[in-house]
Design an enzyme around this catalytic site. Structure first.
Site, PDB file in Angstrom:
ATOM      1  N   THR A  28       0.781  -1.485   0.007  1.00 42.94           N
ATOM      2  CA  THR A  28      -0.005  -0.029   0.019  1.00 42.94           C
ATOM      3  C   THR A  28       0.882   1.202  -0.094  1.00 42.94           C
ATOM      4  O   THR A  28       0.686   2.203  -0.760  1.00 42.94           O
ATOM      5  CB  THR A  28      -0.953  -0.207   1.339  1.00 42.94           C
ATOM      6  OG1 THR A  28      -1.981  -1.359   1.059  1.00 42.94           O
ATOM      7  CG2 THR A  28      -1.476   1.206   0.956  1.00 42.94           C
ATOM      8  N   ASN A  47      -5.060  -9.215  -8.188  1.00 37.93           N
ATOM      9  CA  ASN A  47      -5.231  -9.960  -6.790  1.00 37.93           C
ATOM     10  C   ASN A  47      -6.613 -10.800  -6.773  1.00 37.93           C
ATOM     11  O   ASN A  47      -6.607 -11.590  -6.208  1.00 37.93           O
ATOM     12  CB  ASN A  47      -4.608  -8.934  -5.695  1.00 37.93           C
ATOM     13  CG  ASN A  47      -5.865  -7.658  -6.084  1.00 37.93           C
ATOM     14  OD1 ASN A  47      -5.740  -6.767  -6.983  1.00 37.93           O
ATOM     15  ND2 ASN A  47      -6.776  -7.483  -5.048  1.00 37.93           N
ATOM     16  N   GLN A  66       1.170  -9.139  -6.379  1.00 38.21           N
ATOM     17  CA  GLN A  66       0.953 -10.595  -6.601  1.00 38.21           C
ATOM     18  C   GLN A  66       1.777 -11.261  -7.439  1.00 38.21           C
ATOM     19  O   GLN A  66       1.716 -12.549  -7.263  1.00 38.21           O
ATOM     20  CB  GLN A  66      -0.532 -10.545  -7.062  1.00 38.21           C
ATOM     21  CG  GLN A  66      -1.574  -9.848  -6.011  1.00 38.21           C
ATOM     22  CD  GLN A  66      -1.885 -10.791  -4.802  1.00 38.21           C
ATOM     23  OE1 GLN A  66      -1.343 -11.907  -4.724  1.00 38.21           O
ATOM     24  NE2 GLN A  66      -2.365 -10.335  -3.825  1.00 38.21           N
ATOM     25  N   SER A 125       5.538  -6.557  -1.862  1.00 36.93           N
ATOM     26  CA  SER A 125       5.028  -6.700  -0.452  1.00 36.93           C
ATOM     27  C   SER A 125       5.663  -7.886  -0.203  1.00 36.93           C
ATOM     28  O   SER A 125       5.515  -9.017  -0.787  1.00 36.93           O
ATOM     29  CB  SER A 125       3.642  -6.615  -0.400  1.00 36.93           C
ATOM     30  OG  SER A 125       3.158  -6.873   1.047  1.00 36.93           O
ATOM     31  N   ALA A 126       6.026  -8.041   1.223  1.00 29.48           N
ATOM     32  CA  ALA A 126       6.798  -9.185   1.765  1.00 29.48           C
ATOM     33  C   ALA A 126       5.737 -10.265   2.058  1.00 29.48           C
ATOM     34  O   ALA A 126       6.063 -11.629   2.125  1.00 29.48           O
ATOM     35  CB  ALA A 126       7.548  -8.942   3.073  1.00 29.48           C
ATOM     36  N   HIS A 127       4.549  -9.908   2.383  1.00 30.52           N
ATOM     37  CA  HIS A 127       3.655 -10.923   3.307  1.00 30.52           C
ATOM     38  C   HIS A 127       2.794 -11.852   2.271  1.00 30.52           C
ATOM     39  O   HIS A 127       2.279 -12.694   2.554  1.00 30.52           O
ATOM     40  CB  HIS A 127       2.698 -10.359   4.353  1.00 30.52           C
ATOM     41  CG  HIS A 127       1.748  -9.471   3.845  1.00 30.52           C
ATOM     42  ND1 HIS A 127       0.398 -10.176   3.559  1.00 30.52           N
ATOM     43  CD2 HIS A 127       1.638  -8.292   3.188  1.00 30.52           C
ATOM     44  CE1 HIS A 127      -0.447  -8.989   3.000  1.00 30.52           C
ATOM     45  NE2 HIS A 127       0.202  -7.997   2.796  1.00 30.52           N
ATOM     46  N   THR A 144      13.142   5.058  11.623  1.00 31.08           N
ATOM     47  CA  THR A 144      14.062   4.007  11.914  1.00 31.08           C
ATOM     48  C   THR A 144      13.597   2.607  11.179  1.00 31.08           C
ATOM     49  O   THR A 144      12.413   2.308  11.103  1.00 31.08           O
ATOM     50  CB  THR A 144      14.114   3.836  13.299  1.00 31.08           C
ATOM     51  OG1 THR A 144      14.401   5.019  14.088  1.00 31.08           O
ATOM     52  CG2 THR A 144      14.857   2.868  13.935  1.00 31.08           C
ATOM     53  N   CYS A 167      -9.541  -7.212   0.733  1.00 28.35           N
ATOM     54  CA  CYS A 167     -10.123  -5.636   1.295  1.00 28.35           C
ATOM     55  C   CYS A 167     -11.572  -5.322   0.641  1.00 28.35           C
ATOM     56  O   CYS A 167     -12.482  -4.472   1.255  1.00 28.35           O
ATOM     57  CB  CYS A 167      -9.091  -4.758   0.453  1.00 28.35           C
ATOM     58  SG  CYS A 167      -7.634  -4.972   0.636  1.00 28.35           S
TER      59      CYS A 167
HETATM   60  N1  PLP Z   1      -1.527  -4.347  -4.459  1.00 32.85           N
HETATM   61  C1  PLP Z   1      -2.182  -5.676  -4.471  1.00 32.85           C
HETATM   62  C2  PLP Z   1      -2.371  -6.126  -6.056  1.00 32.85           C
HETATM   63  C3  PLP Z   1      -2.271  -6.518  -3.342  1.00 32.85           C
HETATM   64  O1  PLP Z   1      -3.067  -7.662  -3.811  1.00 32.85           O
HETATM   65  C4  PLP Z   1      -2.151  -5.999  -2.145  1.00 32.85           C
HETATM   66  C5  PLP Z   1      -2.603  -6.742  -1.051  1.00 32.85           C
HETATM   67  O2  PLP Z   1      -3.600  -7.366  -0.973  1.00 32.85           O
HETATM   68  C6  PLP Z   1      -1.610  -4.604  -2.068  1.00 32.85           C
HETATM   69  C7  PLP Z   1      -1.263  -4.004  -3.016  1.00 32.85           C
HETATM   70  C8  PLP Z   1      -1.191  -3.949  -0.811  1.00 32.85           C
HETATM   71  O3  PLP Z   1      -0.064  -4.611   0.023  1.00 32.85           O
HETATM   72  P1  PLP Z   1      -0.023  -4.552   1.465  1.00 32.85           P
HETATM   73  O4  PLP Z   1      -0.945  -5.412   2.068  1.00 32.85           O
HETATM   74  O5  PLP Z   1       1.372  -5.166   1.710  1.00 32.85           O
HETATM   75  O6  PLP Z   1      -0.269  -3.183   1.820  1.00 32.85           O
END
Ligand code: PLP
Length: 389
Positions: free
Chosen positions: A71, A150, A184, A204-206, A242, A330
């Site tokens: 994000t 996504n 993704q 994004s790491a997760h 930091t 989301c």
């Molecule tokens: N962009 C896409 C295509 C995503 O699927 C997501 C998370 O679902 C994000 C951005 C947002 O990433 P984060 O959860 O690391 O903020």
């Protein structure tokens, strides 16, 4: 049995990632900006993670800016370019199927006086390059098109988008930049910033078995970008604060593993995904797969079950131990139909009956068999119930 098939929402942290992170909470807890040995150790870990993440996407380590996740990376790319280039133009091009991190940022910029073109997609979810070409003008400062979606997993031809951007740059739109949200796609398919021809790329790491709350924005050397926040001079003066060393170390290790295992993970998940789809098509009536079948991530399947309410199906599956999602994490929970499936031109009823299955290399054949039998049984029961009404 509990089966997790919502890996597009988030993934479990890999044990190796957790192991790499642990020493940075207590023993090596230094601030990477400190001069003493604690600080130096943290700094070394930060730079090692930067190399690992850069390696995954073919970037140079100096082009990686660590941030709090996808994000923030999307916000930083879009607002950063808008602020830096507002004197040369105020037009941005994106698509109707972006993640809210991109869509909402663009909508906010619209309120602030920028003009945004939200390109439509075909019924399979692909952007039309001629429409893109027609939309670009001398005022255009940014094209932001996601790499993989996504909700449906469809992969956009970013290399070709980059060619259109290069043509436009050569003929007037000199400061035009290309951003892609690759949250993704990274770790699922090959992503190389130079092959794709992007200036900015969000990660994004997760989503790749790393921790939540950390990610990066790739910023091609020389790119003009205004920063979002003010403070110290961290991250080459692009992002103050930091550094979250344990999370960044975890991200680095997850990136390294994703690079090493890219092919094996893709093979495993696509085999399981294809098996799931085949079995469900055989057992349930009126199933359709949403999104382009060829240009699709190996681990995602978005299916619609006619006459079934996706939300009820999701809850019934969850009660039996199978976790899936309707659209994105989301969007689910809101009653609004998915903006992505709407952009494909699907009927409301088809959208209502859609579910997203997203796999990871942690899933097993036994889990998929369990999901198939649970899903087939639940659909049959829901169909009976709606026939009785
Ligand atoms: N962009 C896409 C295509 C995503 O699927 C997501 C998370 O679902 C994000 C951005 C947002 O990433 P984060 O959860 O690391 O903020």
């Amino acid at each position: 049995m509990r089966v997790y098939l919502d890996n597009s929402a988030t993934t479990p942290v890999a044990p190796e990632v957790l192991e790499a992170m642990l020493p940075y909470f207590i023993e090596n807890m230094g601030n990477a900006q400190s001069v003493h040995s604690f600080g130096q150790r943290a700094k070394a870990a930060l730079e090692s993670a930067r190399r690992q993440v850069a390696g995954l996407i073919g970037a140079s380590p100096t082009e990686i800016v660590f941030v709090s996740g996808g994000t923030e990376a999307d916000n930083m790319a879009i607002r950063g370019v808008a602020e830096a280039s507002r004197d040369v133009g105020r037009h941005i091009i994106t698509t109707q199927i972006e993640h809210p991190a991109v869509l909402a940022t663009c909508e906010e910029l619209e309120r602030e006086g920028f003009r945004v073109t939200f390109l439509p997609v075909s019924s399979r979810g692909l952007v039309d390059l001629d429409e893109l070409r027609a939309a670009v003008c001398d005022e255009t400062i940014l094209v932001s098109i996601m790499h993989a979606n996504n909700e449906i997993g469809v992969i956009q031809p970013i290399e070709k988008v980059a060619e259109v951007v290069a043509e436009a740059r050569a003929s007037g739109a000199r400061r035009l930049l290309l951003h892609s949200d690759a949250v993704q796609s990274v770790g699922k398919i090959r992503v190389d910033v130079n092959e794709l021809g992007v200036d900015l790329l969000s990660v994004s790491a997760h989503k790749i078995h790393g921790p939540k709350g950390v990610g990066c924005l790739y910023v091609r050397k020389g790119t003009r970008l205004t920063k979002l926040m003010y403070g110290g001079h961290h991250e080459r003066d692009r992002r103050p604060g930091t550094e979250n060393i344990p999370a960044i170390v975890g991200f680095g290790r997850a990136a390294e593993m994703a690079a090493d295992q890219l092919d094996s993970r893709a093979r495993l998940t696509s085999e399981l995904r294809d098996y799931l789809e085949r079995q469900i098509m055989e057992r349930a009536r009126n199933v359709r797969i949403n999104g382009d079948a060829a240009y699709r991530l190996p681990n995602v399947s978005n299916m619609s079950f006619a006459g079934v309410d996706g939300e009820s199906l999701l809850i019934a599956l969850d009660l039996k131990g199978v976790a899936v999602s309707t659209g994105s994490a989301c969007a689910s929970g809101s009653l609004e139909p998915s903006h992505v499936l709407k952009a494909l031109g699907l009927d409301r009823a088809v959208i209502r009956g859609s579910l997203r299955f997203s796999l990871s290399a942690f899933n097993t054949r036994e889990e998929i068999d369990f999901a198939i039998s649970t899903l087939a049984g639940t659909i049959a029961r829901l169909e009976e119930m709606s026939a009785d009404q």
